[in-house]
Design a protein around this motif. Structure first.
Motif, PDB file in Angstrom:
ATOM      1  N   THR A  13       0.662  -1.184   0.034  1.00  0.00           N
ATOM      2  CA  THR A  13       0.089  -0.272   0.155  1.00  0.00           C
ATOM      3  C   THR A  13       0.826   1.426  -0.050  1.00  0.00           C
ATOM      4  O   THR A  13       0.353   2.235  -0.129  1.00  0.00           O
ATOM      5  CB  THR A  13      -0.949   0.141   1.343  1.00  0.00           C
ATOM      6  N   ASP A  15       2.617   2.263   2.623  1.00  0.00           N
ATOM      7  CA  ASP A  15       2.676   2.558   4.048  1.00  0.00           C
ATOM      8  C   ASP A  15       4.354   2.176   4.668  1.00  0.00           C
ATOM      9  O   ASP A  15       4.728   0.907   4.498  1.00  0.00           O
ATOM     10  CB  ASP A  15       1.817   1.706   5.043  1.00  0.00           C
ATOM     11  N   SER A  42       3.398  -4.218  15.751  1.00  0.00           N
ATOM     12  CA  SER A  42       3.053  -5.624  15.212  1.00  0.00           C
ATOM     13  C   SER A  42       3.778  -5.854  13.942  1.00  0.00           C
ATOM     14  O   SER A  42       4.330  -6.952  13.829  1.00  0.00           O
ATOM     15  CB  SER A  42       1.591  -5.369  14.665  1.00  0.00           C
ATOM     16  N   ARG A  46       6.255  -9.172  13.406  1.00  0.00           N
ATOM     17  CA  ARG A  46       6.078 -10.126  12.223  1.00  0.00           C
ATOM     18  C   ARG A  46       7.186 -10.177  11.757  1.00  0.00           C
ATOM     19  O   ARG A  46       7.333 -11.326  10.915  1.00  0.00           O
ATOM     20  CB  ARG A  46       4.806  -9.564  11.763  1.00  0.00           C
ATOM     21  N   GLN A  86      -3.194 -11.472  21.156  1.00  0.00           N
ATOM     22  CA  GLN A  86      -4.012 -10.734  21.945  1.00  0.00           C
ATOM     23  C   GLN A  86      -5.313 -11.554  21.929  1.00  0.00           C
ATOM     24  O   GLN A  86      -5.881 -11.636  23.174  1.00  0.00           O
ATOM     25  CB  GLN A  86      -4.291  -9.425  21.217  1.00  0.00           C
ATOM     26  N   ASP A 170       2.301 -10.377  21.446  1.00  0.00           N
ATOM     27  CA  ASP A 170       1.706  -9.390  20.875  1.00  0.00           C
ATOM     28  C   ASP A 170       0.367  -8.933  21.691  1.00  0.00           C
ATOM     29  O   ASP A 170      -0.786  -9.735  21.740  1.00  0.00           O
ATOM     30  CB  ASP A 170       1.136  -9.752  19.463  1.00  0.00           C
TER      31      ASP A 170
HETATM   32  P1  ADP Z   1      -3.375  -5.063  15.455  1.00  0.00           P
HETATM   33  O1  ADP Z   1      -4.458  -5.134  16.189  1.00  0.00           O
HETATM   34  O2  ADP Z   1      -2.665  -6.130  15.209  1.00  0.00           O
HETATM   35  O3  ADP Z   1      -3.039  -3.652  15.298  1.00  0.00           O
HETATM   36  P2  ADP Z   1      -5.343  -4.274  12.902  1.00  0.00           P
HETATM   37  O4  ADP Z   1      -6.457  -4.740  13.541  1.00  0.00           O
HETATM   38  O5  ADP Z   1      -4.575  -3.087  12.805  1.00  0.00           O
HETATM   39  O6  ADP Z   1      -4.298  -5.137  14.010  1.00  0.00           O
HETATM   40  O7  ADP Z   1      -4.901  -5.090  11.424  1.00  0.00           O
HETATM   41  C1  ADP Z   1      -5.429  -6.413  11.324  1.00  0.00           C
HETATM   42  C2  ADP Z   1      -4.903  -6.925  10.169  1.00  0.00           C
HETATM   43  O8  ADP Z   1      -4.727  -6.036   9.109  1.00  0.00           O
HETATM   44  C3  ADP Z   1      -3.293  -7.234  10.271  1.00  0.00           C
HETATM   45  O9  ADP Z   1      -2.937  -8.384   9.746  1.00  0.00           O
HETATM   46  C4  ADP Z   1      -2.430  -5.919   9.948  1.00  0.00           C
HETATM   47  O10 ADP Z   1      -1.215  -6.160   9.453  1.00  0.00           O
HETATM   48  C5  ADP Z   1      -3.402  -5.528   8.643  1.00  0.00           C
HETATM   49  N1  ADP Z   1      -3.306  -4.245   8.644  1.00  0.00           N
HETATM   50  C6  ADP Z   1      -3.229  -3.236   9.330  1.00  0.00           C
HETATM   51  N2  ADP Z   1      -3.317  -2.084   8.773  1.00  0.00           N
HETATM   52  C7  ADP Z   1      -3.426  -2.251   7.467  1.00  0.00           C
HETATM   53  C8  ADP Z   1      -3.357  -1.316   6.182  1.00  0.00           C
HETATM   54  N3  ADP Z   1      -3.453   0.019   6.425  1.00  0.00           N
HETATM   55  N4  ADP Z   1      -3.687  -2.132   4.894  1.00  0.00           N
HETATM   56  C9  ADP Z   1      -3.698  -3.175   4.994  1.00  0.00           C
HETATM   57  N5  ADP Z   1      -3.854  -3.964   6.166  1.00  0.00           N
HETATM   58  C10 ADP Z   1      -3.598  -3.609   7.368  1.00  0.00           C
END
Ligand code: ADP
Ligand code: ADP
Length: 237
Positions: A13, A15, A42, A46, A86, A170
């Motif tokens: 993306t 990021d 995270s 990972r 978690q 985590d």
């Molecule tokens: P966490 O509670 O570990 O921070 P999130 O709810 O933020 O998890 O993200 C859930 C999943 O989506 C994870 O596998 C994370 O890597 C992925 N993710 C987080 N942010 C993005 C993003 N901006 N675009 C795509 N995938 C994402």
């Protein structure tokens, strides 16, 4: 035992989750990883066990560069790295004992073994760990019948089944109430000391982190902004 140098992660993306992370972990050392949501905690965890592939930089575990590993070698390295999550990541319809044994063998091998017999050493290790995490006698309960704290105790015991050298943890208490969170943190620290385990604990709660963890690493926007004793952490961090 863990050496990370100039680690970068850029997702498809665009990021940039990690921007040049370097850190070293000694055997038995326990570190709390703190920082706001989106800081890269995270992603860092990972990248260590290669659930996420780093874009650049080095991760060496027990003196071995993880980057070129794949297939069987990567699985062997991962067996020495226990994961605790978690949301516990238990198999809901399996019993506590089945969850522990599947942690030892991996899920596919677990079902294959079902038709043979489980290793007696694995089974006695599972009973020992269950007693140690305070769940003696619970082996036949289904995972979905347990409380949050009990589920995390199963998650911890399962991670220890594979006799890891390093634990990646985590947000272990994010779904738990404050009292249970402290019990789980205390249990984690005791087990790390008993088993000479190094650990990286991704923990959102700064107060809990500084109360329990001797070394704190603060991440912000993919960079390390603090690495030192808990006593030096600014509460507003
Ligand atoms: P966490 O509670 O570990 O921070 P999130 O709810 O933020 O998890 O993200 C859930 C999943 O989506 C994870 O596998 C994370 O890597 C992925 N993710 C987080 N942010 C993005 C993003 N901006 N675009 C795509 N995938 C994402
Ligand atoms: P933290 O664990 O500190 O909340 P993350 O490592 O989950 O931080 O996220 C760091 C940054 O990387 C965020 O901007 C997030 O949106 C992004 N990110 C995380 N996982 C993914 C993913 N799978 N794909 C794209 N972007 C991601």
């Amino acid at each position: 035992m863990l050496h990370i140098h100039a680690l970068e992660k850029r997702y498809a993306t665009g990021d940039r989750a990690l921007k040049g992370i370097s850190l070293d972990l000694a055997p038995g050392e326990i570190v709390g990883l703190i920082g706001p949501s989106g800081a890269g905690k995270s992603s860092l965890i990972r990248c260590i066990n290669r659930l996420v592939t780093p874009s650049a930089g080095q991760v060496a575990f027990l003196g071995r560069d993880m980057n070129p590993l794949s297939g069987r070698q990567l699985r062997a390295a991962r067996r020495e790295i226990g994961m605790i999550f978690q949301e516990y990541a238990l198999v809901e319809r399996l019993t506590v004992m089945e969850n522990l044994l599947s942690g030892r063998l991996g899920y596919t091998a677990f079902w294959a073994s079902w038709f043979r017999r489980f290793d007696a050493a694995d089974i006695s290790r599972a009973y020992e760990l269950l007693a140690r995490v305070g769940l003696a006698g619970m082996e036949n309960k289904r995972a979905d019948a347990l409380s949050g704290g009990q589920r995390q105790r199963v998650g911890i015991a399962r991670a220890l089944m594979q006799q890891p050298r390093l634990l990646l943890i985590d947000e272990p208490t994010a779904s738990l109430d404050p009292k249970t969170s402290r019990q789980i943190m205390r249990l984690l620290l005791e087990l790390c000391r008993e088993h000479q385990l190094a650990a990286i604990i991704n923990i959102h709660d700064v107060v809990l982190a500084t109360e329990f963890l001797p070394r704190i690493i603060g991440l912000r926007s993919g960079q390390i902004v603090y690495d030192g004793p808990a006593a030096g952490v600014d509460e507003s961090a």
